[in-house]
Design an enzyme around this catalytic site. Structure first.
Site, PDB file in Angstrom:
ATOM      1  N   GLY A 260     -34.289  28.536 -41.551  1.00 38.56           N
ATOM      2  CA  GLY A 260     -33.241  27.858 -42.306  1.00 38.56           C
ATOM      3  C   GLY A 260     -33.591  26.408 -42.600  1.00 38.56           C
ATOM      4  CB  ALA A 261     -33.066  23.484 -41.970  1.00 41.57           C
ATOM      5  CG  MET A 262     -38.605  21.565 -38.530  1.00 40.33           C
ATOM      6  SD  MET A 262     -38.388  22.447 -36.952  1.00 40.33           S
ATOM      7  CE  MET A 262     -38.641  21.098 -35.805  1.00 40.33           C
ATOM      8  CD  GLU A 263     -35.201  20.855 -34.587  1.00 41.58           C
ATOM      9  OE1 GLU A 263     -35.103  21.696 -35.511  1.00 41.58           O
ATOM     10  OE2 GLU A 263     -35.420  21.182 -33.403  1.00 41.58           O
ATOM     11  CG  ASN A 264     -39.611  18.165 -39.347  1.00 44.93           C
ATOM     12  OD1 ASN A 264     -40.168  18.856 -38.507  1.00 44.93           O
ATOM     13  ND2 ASN A 264     -39.303  18.602 -40.562  1.00 44.93           N
ATOM     14  CG  HIS A 296     -28.430  23.697 -36.158  1.00 42.86           C
ATOM     15  ND1 HIS A 296     -27.938  24.439 -35.110  1.00 42.86           N
ATOM     16  CD2 HIS A 296     -29.762  23.645 -35.983  1.00 42.86           C
ATOM     17  CE1 HIS A 296     -28.940  24.819 -34.336  1.00 42.86           C
ATOM     18  NE2 HIS A 296     -30.067  24.359 -34.852  1.00 42.86           N
ATOM     19  CD  GLU A 297     -31.969  22.200 -38.707  1.00 42.27           C
ATOM     20  OE1 GLU A 297     -32.685  21.744 -37.796  1.00 42.27           O
ATOM     21  OE2 GLU A 297     -31.686  23.422 -38.796  1.00 42.27           O
TER      22      GLU A 297
HETATM   23  N1  B3K Z   1     -35.836  24.246 -34.746  1.00 42.73           N
HETATM   24  C1  B3K Z   1     -36.024  24.983 -35.975  1.00 42.73           C
HETATM   25  C2  B3K Z   1     -36.688  26.285 -35.766  1.00 42.73           C
HETATM   26  C3  B3K Z   1     -38.137  26.317 -35.985  1.00 42.73           C
HETATM   27  C4  B3K Z   1     -38.654  27.715 -35.842  1.00 42.73           C
HETATM   28  C5  B3K Z   1     -40.108  27.851 -35.786  1.00 42.73           C
HETATM   29  N2  B3K Z   1     -40.546  29.209 -35.765  1.00 42.73           N
HETATM   30  C6  B3K Z   1     -34.744  25.219 -36.678  1.00 42.73           C
HETATM   31  C7  B3K Z   1     -33.505  24.926 -35.917  1.00 42.73           C
HETATM   32  O1  B3K Z   1     -33.149  25.623 -34.994  1.00 42.73           O
HETATM   33  O2  B3K Z   1     -32.870  23.943 -36.202  1.00 42.73           O
HETATM   34 ZN    ZN Z   2     -31.894  24.393 -34.055  1.00 43.89          ZN
END
Ligand code: B3K
Ligand code: ZN
Length: 880
Positions: A260-264, A296-297
């Site tokens: 869905g997305a990524m919290e970089n 969430h992110e």
């Molecule tokens: N932390 C990421 C998930 C990344 C998954 C890598 N296979 C998304 C989330 O939970 O916000």
């Molecule tokens: Zn997450």
């Protein structure tokens, strides 16, 4: 492939202070220069530097200024080891990689001609050699260089500190992240993008820059993401006292994305699906998804980034907690009790649809797994949604204030650290002076507990006893379970449906309380309520206070009583689900026995209960919609010893048709009463009305006459938003009438909107008439590709998971199709392939003839020599 065990954890041998990364970005040949300053970790006995790297060409490796000869280090698989290293080390590493060939979408890859990264869990090692583990936290400086015309925007984590021109039409940007972070939170973007931006003032008065970056042409679809971001920032300040710690926060949308997305840190990268929305292209569900995922992110910035995971077994430490936070955020955004209940019911449906089956299948694992082969297979509904339930139970046990105290202590103790689930539990316990040792079993034991309730009433002594017992089915590697600490919220209804004030023996609840939380900690316990004047109807597990299966021998009359009166909306809904499920199971058994629906009957009691609920205008439309949806085919299947997918479908359709015919007048009336004229708004009340209206439409179209068909056709033609347009189209497709011309028109209108084309594939994939041959035909459509995860999911996953009666066709043809696709996808993108592989999880529950064919398909995949670890783990566990 090797299994990795939680018990084998050892601390890192070297700790990294700073990382300086230089990128010369080129799709065919990107040069990465990496300068790491590191120091021996006094807590480690080892003097070997251990780095990870995959799919990299190593050009040079220098230690403290001196190039290392190949004999001075060794590379085994993805591990590079430098033995006998000095205490203080500067490593300089130059590597090459080929982003354009990276179809796995992990590491540095190209999407629509631009560069993006995805590093969680172990993608950073596909960018450079590094101790790629979450307990190594460092400060990063990043220099990006790329062609200016093709990649005008250069982004990375933190703050932009410098940018300018270079020779040959290239330019550069230098970014510095002031916070130390694990490598999985690194990100870069080099792309042709535009942004919506805003200066936003935090509660403290500090001003921050917020940006939402999208491809040109999508700027008209960023408002809701921006609004959701601002709401998230405000909510985290108010509910948890947590402030944005950066001066700049960016969201970037990309069309090719695995999740869905990524919290970089400071640079969240999102699947376009969770950013882009306007009324023309996005449904109410899409809007709700954007709000939840943006939240969430954003919330990960504290729960995940500031405090991160020691190792990947602790994944739920950040995911369970952050899902809980986004759930609470969404509920608070609606703001009403009934809205909150509706979000809770949705969560229960997700658990039953996906998590309970996972917990009962071959991939069952504890919220904190003990082992894995491929960590990407453990981004599961168990780690996320069950993990969120576990966090929610703290709040149920400790109260909102107690939970907040626990959160405050957690940050006070662990800010800037990489910690374990146990540390979170300890903070909750210590902040509240509570013993939560037994609660640890929610993290260590897999499987869905079953709570079984009995009651007895003593009219003379005026006592009402609830006897609760618990058991938990065996799961792989865990034959016997110990009792869990289970909060069971209970209320008692009198004959008029009113809540009785409760007096629990030994309880310390406030006087006059109508819901109390029973704490079940033993295998069996008796809870006694005093001063009960009549035999009440118990409402057990209110608000779904624990992720368990509740067994209680309700009579139909008791369920109808709860369905009419329970003040707890979740249990009110639940009573309806129980009434429906009993009937669905009986009808399914009849269809299985006789092969058709000819002799089926549905009792008027149930129909009348549904009628009363449908027209009860005192109830939130969103609640009425949920109450009228029958349990899904998947959830029905989970209740059966031997699953008969076609019989389930036939029985459920029969029930829908019968309800549609019996309630025709009321359905039509509600259809008209719940229109939402005027400008589209995604708010919960309007969305609830549309949901109810469109549910009415779908019932009216199960076996439509000409007027009903026309209703759907008109809605399709005149809809002012995607929610109504898509609902009309789905209703037409499911009505059995010829919907081809509508599908064509829809496609023509939205051919340039990738996310809408996904919907177009998805609705066809899940249509009752779509068999495997039809899916193969859709795969020939020019817009179809397996390379884009959203597109692959829209058609393939919606067929294998969303169309059980066709997927389980008796000839096994869809299983062969599944095997082909898993293999084909695995060569492109192992993470997506492994998700598809999971469609076979429940194969042992089907009739022997189907089982045999499913097993063959699994074996066919397992027999392939070049499988990824991802798929290998899933199929071998399924076959074990
Ligand atoms: N932390 C990421 C998930 C990344 C998954 C890598 N296979 C998304 C989330 O939970 O916000
Ligand atoms: Zn997450």
């Amino acid at each position: 492939p090797a299994t990795i065990y939680r018990k084998d954890y050892t601390v890192p041998s070297y700790l990294v202070e700073t990382v300086e990364l230089g990128f010369d970005l080129d799709p065919d040949r990107t040069i990465v220069a990496n300068r790491i300053t590191m120091q021996h970790n006094p807590a480690s006995p080892s003097r070997s530097i251990v780095l990870h790297g995959e799919e990299l060409e190593l050009v040079e490796l220098r230690l403290n200024g001196r190039a290392l000869a190949p004999t001075e280090y060794k590379i085994e698989g993805s591990v590079l080891t430098i033995p006998r290293a000095p205490a203080q080390v500067v490593l300089e590493i130059e590597t090459l990689c080929t982003p354009v060939q990276n179809t796995s979408l992990s590491g540095l890859y190209v999407s629509n001609g631009s560069f993006y990264t995805q590093c969680e869990a172990e993608g950073f090692r596909r960018i450079t050699y590094f101790p790629d583990r979450p307990d190594v936290m460092a400060r990063y400086t990043v220099m990006l260089r790329a062609d200016k015309a093709r990649y005008p925007v250069l982004l990375s984590n933190g703050n932009l500190i410098e940018s300018g021109e270079l020779d040959d039409g290239r330019h550069y940007a230098k970014w510095e992240d002031p916070f130390k972070k694990p490598s999985y939170l690194f990100a870069l973007v080099a792309a042709r993008l535009v942004c919506q931006e805003e200066h936003y003032t935090l509660k403290s008065g500090r001003e921050v820059l917020l940006q939402v970056w999208v491809e040109e042409g999508n700027l008209d679809k960023t408002d809701y993401a921006m609004q959701s971001l601002k709401n998230s920032i405000r909510w985290d300040e108010e509910r948890f006292g947590l402030e944005l710690d950066l001066d700049r926060f960016m969201i970037v949308a990309v069309g090719d994305f695995n999740m869905g997305a990524m919290e970089n840190k400071g640079l969240n990268i999102f699947n376009t699906k969770f950013v882009l929305a306007n009324p023309r292209v996005a449904t109410d569900i899409d809007y709700a998804g954007i709000e939840a995922v943006v939240g969430h992110e954003y919330f990960h910035n504290w729960t995940g980034n500031r405090v991160t995971c020691r190792d990947w077994f602790q994944l739920s430490l950040k995911e369970g907690l952050t899902v809980f936070r986004d759930q609470e955020f969404s509920a608070d955004m609606i703001g009403t009790d009934s809205g909150r209940a509706v979000t809770r019911i949705d969560q229960v449906r997700t658990l039953r649809q996906a998590q309970f089956p996972e917990d009962a299948g071959p991939m069952a694992h504890p919220v904190r797994p003990d082992s894995f082969v491929e960590i990407n297979n453990f981004y599961t509904v168990t780690v996320y949604e069950k993990g969120a339930e576990v966090v929610r139970m703290y709040q149920t046990l400790l109260g909102r204030d107690g939970f907040r105290k626990g959160m405050d202590l957690y940050f006070a103790r662990h800010d800037g650290q990489a910690v374990e689930c146990d540390d979170f539990r300890a903070a909750m316990a210590d902040a509240n002076g509570r013993d939560l040792r037994q609660f640890e079993r929610w993290y260590s034991q897999a499987g869905t507990p079953v709570v079984s309730a009995r009651t007895r009433y003593d009219a003379v002594k005026r006592n009402f006893d609830i006897i609760l017992s618990q058991r938990c089915p065996a799961t792989a590697g865990q034959p016997d379970k110990l009792p869990f600490h289970i909060p069971v919220a209970v209320g008692l209804l009198d004959a008029n449906g009113k809540d009785l004030p409760l007096l629990l023996e030994g309880g310390d609840h406030p006087k006059g309380a109508t819901t109390v939380v029973l704490e079940l900690t033993e295998q069996e316990q008796i809870f006694r309520f005093r001063n009960v004047d009549e035999r009440p109807v118990p409402s057990i597990l209110r608000d779904f206070s624990a992720p368990v299966v509740l067994e209680y021998d309700y009579t139909d009359d008791e369920l109808l009583h709860l369905y009419r009166h329970d003040s707890d909306a979740v249990n009110r809904w639940e009573a309806g689900q129980r009434l429906a499920m009993e009937r669905l199971l009986k009808l399914t058994a009849q269809v299985s026995a006789h092969g058709d629906a000819a002799a089926l009957k549905l009792d008027s009691t149930f129909i009348e209960a549904q009628r009363a609920l449908l027209v009860d205008e005192a109830l939130d439309p969103a609640f009425r919609e949920l109450a009228l949806i029958l349990p899904s085919e998947t959830i029905i299947a989970e209740q059966m010893e031997v699953v008969d997918p076609q019989a389930i479908h036939t029985a459920r359709q029969f029930m829908r048709r019968t309800i549609g015919a019996a309630l025709k007048t009321e359905l039509l009336a509600q259809y008209h009463a719940n229109q939402t004229p005027g400008a589209y708004s995604p708010d919960a009340l309007s969305a609830g009305k549309r949901a109810l209206k469109n549910l009415c439409l779908s019932y009216l179209l199960v076996a439509p006459d000409a007027a009903q068909l026309q209703l759907a056709q008109q809605q399709f033609d005149h809809a002012s938003n995607m929610t109504d347009r898509a609902a009309a189209l789905v209703a037409l497709i499911h009505s059995g009438s010829d919907a081809a011309s509508y599908l064509d028109a829809f496609y023509q209108d939205f051919a340039n909107e990738a996310l809408v084309v996904d919907k177009w594939f998805a609705m066809q994939a899940a249509a009752p008439a779509t068999n495997v041959a039809a899916v193969r035909k859709l795969m020939q459509h020019p817009a179809f590709t397996l390379k884009n995860p959203n597109r692959a999911r829209s058609l393939i996953f919606n067929f294998t998971n969303g169309n059980p009666a066709q997927f389980h066709a008796a000839d096994g043809s869809a299983y062969a199709f599944w095997a082909e696709l898993v293999i084909e996808l695995d060569a492109i993108n192992p993470q997506v392939a492994a998700r598809l592989a999971r469609s076979m999880d429940r194969w042992r529950r089907y009739a022997p003839a189907l089982q045999e064919k499913m097993k063959q398909a699994l074996e066919q995949v397992a027999a392939r020599s070049k499988l990824s670890n991802d798929v290998q783990e899933v199929v071998s566990k399924a076959l074990a």
